[in-house]
Design a protein around this motif. Structure first.
Motif, PDB file in Angstrom:
ATOM      1  N   THR A   1       3.906  13.872 -16.419  1.00  0.00           N
ATOM      2  CA  THR A   1       3.115  12.675 -16.712  1.00  0.00           C
ATOM      3  C   THR A   1       3.447  11.606 -15.675  1.00  0.00           C
ATOM      4  N   PRO A   2       2.697  11.569 -14.572  1.00  0.00           N
ATOM      5  CA  PRO A   2       3.028  10.648 -13.473  1.00  0.00           C
ATOM      6  C   PRO A   2       3.121   9.180 -13.877  1.00  0.00           C
ATOM      7  N   ARG A   3       2.306   8.727 -14.834  1.00  0.00           N
ATOM      8  CA  ARG A   3       2.330   7.303 -15.211  1.00  0.00           C
ATOM      9  C   ARG A   3       3.688   6.879 -15.775  1.00  0.00           C
ATOM     10  N   LEU A   4       4.458   7.815 -16.313  1.00  0.00           N
ATOM     11  CA  LEU A   4       5.784   7.464 -16.832  1.00  0.00           C
ATOM     12  C   LEU A   4       6.739   7.038 -15.723  1.00  0.00           C
ATOM     13  N   TRP A   5       6.451   7.444 -14.514  1.00  0.00           N
ATOM     14  CA  TRP A   5       7.390   7.273 -13.412  1.00  0.00           C
ATOM     15  C   TRP A   5       6.984   6.168 -12.439  1.00  0.00           C
ATOM     16  N   THR A   6       6.011   5.339 -12.806  1.00  0.00           N
ATOM     17  CA  THR A   6       5.506   4.332 -11.867  1.00  0.00           C
ATOM     18  C   THR A   6       6.210   2.987 -11.973  1.00  0.00           C
ATOM     19  N   LYS A   7       6.988   2.761 -13.003  1.00  0.00           N
ATOM     20  CA  LYS A   7       7.745   1.517 -13.152  1.00  0.00           C
ATOM     21  C   LYS A   7       9.204   1.838 -12.839  1.00  0.00           C
ATOM     22  N   ILE A   8       9.684   1.277 -11.744  1.00  0.00           N
ATOM     23  CA  ILE A   8      10.987   1.670 -11.233  1.00  0.00           C
ATOM     24  C   ILE A   8      11.939   0.476 -11.160  1.00  0.00           C
ATOM     25  N   VAL A   9      13.121   0.669 -11.718  1.00  0.00           N
ATOM     26  CA  VAL A   9      14.227  -0.261 -11.535  1.00  0.00           C
ATOM     27  C   VAL A   9      15.244   0.504 -10.693  1.00  0.00           C
ATOM     28  N   PRO A  10      15.347   0.179  -9.413  1.00  0.00           N
ATOM     29  CA  PRO A  10      16.198   0.966  -8.514  1.00  0.00           C
ATOM     30  C   PRO A  10      17.687   0.818  -8.809  1.00  0.00           C
TER      31      PRO A  10
ATOM     32  N   LEU B   1       0.329   7.571  -7.675  1.00  0.00           N
ATOM     33  CA  LEU B   1      -0.037   6.353  -8.399  1.00  0.00           C
ATOM     34  C   LEU B   1       0.686   5.136  -7.828  1.00  0.00           C
ATOM     35  N   PRO B   2       0.090   3.940  -7.997  1.00  0.00           N
ATOM     36  CA  PRO B   2       0.749   2.711  -7.550  1.00  0.00           C
ATOM     37  C   PRO B   2       2.063   2.487  -8.303  1.00  0.00           C
ATOM     38  N   LEU B   3       3.010   1.847  -7.637  1.00  0.00           N
ATOM     39  CA  LEU B   3       4.342   1.641  -8.202  1.00  0.00           C
ATOM     40  C   LEU B   3       4.581   0.169  -8.527  1.00  0.00           C
ATOM     41  N   THR B   4       5.325  -0.058  -9.594  1.00  0.00           N
ATOM     42  CA  THR B   4       5.831  -1.377  -9.931  1.00  0.00           C
ATOM     43  C   THR B   4       7.346  -1.279  -9.827  1.00  0.00           C
ATOM     44  N   VAL B   5       7.939  -2.165  -9.051  1.00  0.00           N
ATOM     45  CA  VAL B   5       9.382  -2.143  -8.836  1.00  0.00           C
ATOM     46  C   VAL B   5       9.949  -3.461  -9.352  1.00  0.00           C
ATOM     47  N   ALA B   6      11.040  -3.359 -10.084  1.00  0.00           N
ATOM     48  CA  ALA B   6      11.640  -4.552 -10.684  1.00  0.00           C
ATOM     49  C   ALA B   6      13.097  -4.678 -10.270  1.00  0.00           C
ATOM     50  N   LEU B   7      13.528  -5.910 -10.172  1.00  0.00           N
ATOM     51  CA  LEU B   7      14.919  -6.217  -9.891  1.00  0.00           C
ATOM     52  C   LEU B   7      15.343  -7.341 -10.819  1.00  0.00           C
ATOM     53  N   ALA B   8      16.465  -7.146 -11.465  1.00  0.00           N
ATOM     54  CA  ALA B   8      17.003  -8.193 -12.323  1.00  0.00           C
ATOM     55  C   ALA B   8      17.897  -9.094 -11.498  1.00  0.00           C
ATOM     56  N   GLU B   9      17.874 -10.366 -11.818  1.00  0.00           N
ATOM     57  CA  GLU B   9      18.682 -11.355 -11.110  1.00  0.00           C
ATOM     58  C   GLU B   9      20.161 -10.969 -11.136  1.00  0.00           C
TER      59      GLU B   9
ATOM     60  N   GLN C   1      13.908   3.479  -0.006  1.00  0.00           N
ATOM     61  CA  GLN C   1      12.969   4.545  -0.347  1.00  0.00           C
ATOM     62  C   GLN C   1      11.650   3.961  -0.830  1.00  0.00           C
ATOM     63  N   VAL C   2      11.725   2.911  -1.637  1.00  0.00           N
ATOM     64  CA  VAL C   2      10.506   2.258  -2.125  1.00  0.00           C
ATOM     65  C   VAL C   2       9.714   1.704  -0.940  1.00  0.00           C
ATOM     66  N   LEU C   3      10.408   1.091   0.000  1.00  0.00           N
ATOM     67  CA  LEU C   3       9.722   0.505   1.150  1.00  0.00           C
ATOM     68  C   LEU C   3       9.042   1.560   2.012  1.00  0.00           C
ATOM     69  N   ARG C   4       9.571   2.771   2.019  1.00  0.00           N
ATOM     70  CA  ARG C   4       8.915   3.847   2.772  1.00  0.00           C
ATOM     71  C   ARG C   4       7.540   4.158   2.180  1.00  0.00           C
TER      72      ARG C   4
ATOM     73  N   ALA D   1       2.858   1.214   0.819  1.00  0.00           N
ATOM     74  CA  ALA D   1       1.416   1.188   0.543  1.00  0.00           C
ATOM     75  C   ALA D   1       1.127   1.430  -0.938  1.00  0.00           C
ATOM     76  N   ARG D   2       2.029   2.071  -1.631  1.00  0.00           N
ATOM     77  CA  ARG D   2       1.843   2.349  -3.060  1.00  0.00           C
ATOM     78  C   ARG D   2       2.336   1.220  -3.954  1.00  0.00           C
ATOM     79  N   LEU D   3       2.996   0.235  -3.392  1.00  0.00           N
ATOM     80  CA  LEU D   3       3.605  -0.833  -4.181  1.00  0.00           C
ATOM     81  C   LEU D   3       2.529  -1.742  -4.762  1.00  0.00           C
ATOM     82  N   ARG D   4       2.385  -1.721  -6.076  1.00  0.00           N
ATOM     83  CA  ARG D   4       1.426  -2.581  -6.765  1.00  0.00           C
ATOM     84  C   ARG D   4       2.040  -3.949  -6.988  1.00  0.00           C
ATOM     85  N   SER D   5       3.301  -3.950  -7.465  1.00  0.00           N
ATOM     86  CA  SER D   5       3.948  -5.238  -7.701  1.00  0.00           C
ATOM     87  C   SER D   5       5.455  -5.097  -7.577  1.00  0.00           C
ATOM     88  N   LEU D   6       6.047  -6.220  -7.221  1.00  0.00           N
ATOM     89  CA  LEU D   6       7.489  -6.332  -7.142  1.00  0.00           C
ATOM     90  C   LEU D   6       7.855  -7.460  -8.094  1.00  0.00           C
TER      91      LEU D   6
END
Length: 160
Positions: free
Chosen positions: A95-104, A120-128, A142-145, A148-153
């Motif tokens: 299920t690809p949609r499960l893997w599109t929100k990433i906290v590295p 699919l487009p990716l959402t990447v999050a970083l906590a303060e 890896q995300v930066l590579r 083009a797929r990055l939907r939001s940071l």
């Protein structure tokens, strides 16, 4: 001389018995896995179609993502579904949609998530308050590579 032969014979007997018990234990563990699998197959939820379970997993993942963003919850808590049974693991990994929100949190996790997210487009999050070690930096690289797929940071800032 007689005692050393006796000691060697005892050592060989113990080694033989140990190997025999290891084989028996391995066989029993295999039977237990098979019985657990058969027991899981009798659960009502095991009879839901894969596409329905996939939707349930997505809703669960979405709810935990909201909690992560608003309440600093553990970002990978939802991964527990991978350990319920082989069927759930297969469905979640398919299920690809499960893997599109990433906290590295590690390069290994980012690589795993990206490889299972399809195209699919990716959402990447970083906590303060995130600890940013070398492994996390490698994850962001890896995300930066796949920029083009990055939907939001997203940056989560805790109000103090």
């Amino acid at each position: 001389m007689l005692q050393s032969e006796s000691t060697e014979a005892l050592r060989e007997e113990i080694t033989r018995k140990h190997a025999q018990y290891e084989r028996e234990l391995h066989r029993i563990q295999g039977e237990m896995r098979e019985l657990r699998s058969q027991l899981n197959a009798t659960a009502l939820i095991a009879h839901l179609p894969a596409d329905v379970l996939s939707l349930v997993f997505e809703a669960y993942r979405a709810e935990l993502w909201k909690q992560y963003k608003s309440q600093s919850k553990e970002p990978h808590q939802w991964l527990g579904i991978l350990h319920v049974c082989r069927s759930w693991r297969h469905i979640a990994l398919s299920t690809p949609r499960l893997w599109t929100k990433i906290v590295p949190t590690s390069a290994e996790y980012v690589d795993f998530a990206i490889s299972h997210s399809g195209r699919l487009p990716l959402t990447v999050a970083l906590a303060e308050d995130a600890t940013i070690g070398e492994d996390v930096v490698q994850g962001y690289e890896q995300v930066l590579r796949d920029f083009a797929r990055l939907r939001s940071l997203e940056l989560r800032m805790d109000s103090a």
